[in-house]
Write an enzyme that holds these catalytic residues in place. Structure first.
Site: not given
Length: 382
Positions: A116, A150, A234
């Site tokens: 979020g 997602s 990431e």
């Protein structure tokens, strides 16, 4: 660091390949597949701490697993957000109670997560979030909207960046909260319908949703620090697995160029060669970074490289197919959703590569300020 694979690493690769060959074809994705992976201990290989139901493996074996998974016919992962983003963040910033509560269900494939972060008015500019979290006894009550989320329809939990200090501005006064999604009337997930009729992303609305106060990670007002740390995860071995997928996409474009005859065009041929050479360069750069020879701007440089490369590949994919790339299925109707073919999907979805995960402008700013030592861009500058 000499980034090479030992005989033991190659034996591990053979084990991983054999397991995937035996199980991947029967996997249907989703929670059932995550549980299959978890039961065999394949979730959480990179976690430095054992004991959560996961195996642990060094960097070279993590790369071997990621590459074999990318080469296999295994389903897309539903648990990668929990495994690769939240779990390293909890290991770095969470309490022992956080780790004990949340890591075992992630390792077992039992609990799925979504992120979020982005909001309608704050995409790459995370410091502009307007979602608020107000203390309410032993809880925080969260109100706001997140978008481009997602896996929100399947997730059990969401980690939410929210403003815990209503008088704060920008990156100050933020909190990183772990929020359960099963709160009817307080958490609503709305799929974002695309032109094809399908929905790959969602909007999530929080209307006084509860998060337990002890599920605030990193402490009050430390949300920005925790969020930036998470974005740093990431990268790593996942970038090498991503490049395996890129190589397969490039191979499909080469085959399409041969089938259409576009390969005889010297301009197209030169572009194909350049895509191949740049992909090899990105792989060596990723290995160099993993080997410890990178700099503080390495993740941003890598993001700039692969995002632009992937977009150019998408453009090339539709170019070699010609007019056929612009057509939908023959039986298409406005009432019936349809799936894009591989070239169309590559072209359209790669448009977002230079935006999500930090836009190109954000990445260039990081390199300029943190690596080159240039002065910070004035506020309000275009």
């Amino acid at each position: 660091m000499d980034f090479g694979f030992s005989e033991e690493d190659e034996a591990f690769r053979v084990e991983a390949r054999a397991w995937l060959a035996a199980h991947a074809a029967t996997g249907t994705g989703g929670r059932a597949w995550e549980r299959t992976l978890g039961k065999a201990g394949w979730i959480g290989l990179g976690w430095p701490e054992p004991g959560y139901g996961n195996r642990t493996a060094g960097l070279t074996r993590q790369v071997a697993w990621a590459e074999e998974y990318a080469r296999s016919s295994a389903p897309p992962r539903s648990g990668h957000i929990g495994e690769n983003l939240l779990a390293p963040t909890l290991l770095a910033h969470g309490t022992d109670a956080h780790k004990a509560r949340f890591l075992p269900p992630i390792a077992a494939g039992e609990e799925l997560w979504c992120q979020g972060y982005s909001e309608p008015g704050a995409g790459s500019d995370l410091a502009g979030v307007r979602t608020v979290a107000v203390p309410d006894g032993p809880h925080y009550r969260i109100t706001g909207q997140k978008t481009w989320t997602s896996l929100a329809r399947d997730a059990d939990w969401c980690f939410v960046l929210a403003r815990t200090d209503p008088d704060s501005r920008r990156h100050h006064g933020l909190g990183f909260l772990l929020v359960p999604m099963d709160q009817p009337g307080r958490v609503e997930v709305r799929p974002i319908r695309q032109l094809t009729g399908t929905s790959d992303f969602n909007e999530v609305f929080f209307d006084g949703a509860y998060a337990r106060a002890e599920h605030l990670v990193g402490g009050a007002g430390e949300g920005w620090r925790v969020a930036m740390s998470l974005l740093g995860f990431e990268r790593g071995v996942s970038t090498l697995a991503q490049q395996i997928g890129f190589a397969e996409e490039l191979a499909r474009v080469v085959r399409a160029a041969r089938e259409s005859g576009a390969v005889h065009d010297p301009v197209v041929r030169a572009r194909l060669v350049r895509q191949w050479a740049e992909l090899r360069t990105m792989r060596w750069n990723a290995l160099r970074t993993l080997g410890g020879f990178g700099d503080p701007g390495a993740p941003s440089v890598a993001k700039l490289l692969w995002a632009g490369w992937h977009q150019r590949l998408g453009e090339l994919a539709v170019q070699v197919r010609g007019a056929a790339a612009t057509a939908g299925p023959a039986d298409w109707s406005p009432a019936a959703p349809y799936e894009l073919d591989a070239a169309q999907h590559l072209f359209l979805f790669s448009r977002a590569d230079t935006v999500y995960g930090g836009s190109d402008q954000v990445q260039r700013g990081i390199v300029a300020e943190r690596v080159l030592g240039l002065p910070r861009e004035p506020k309000g500058a275009v």
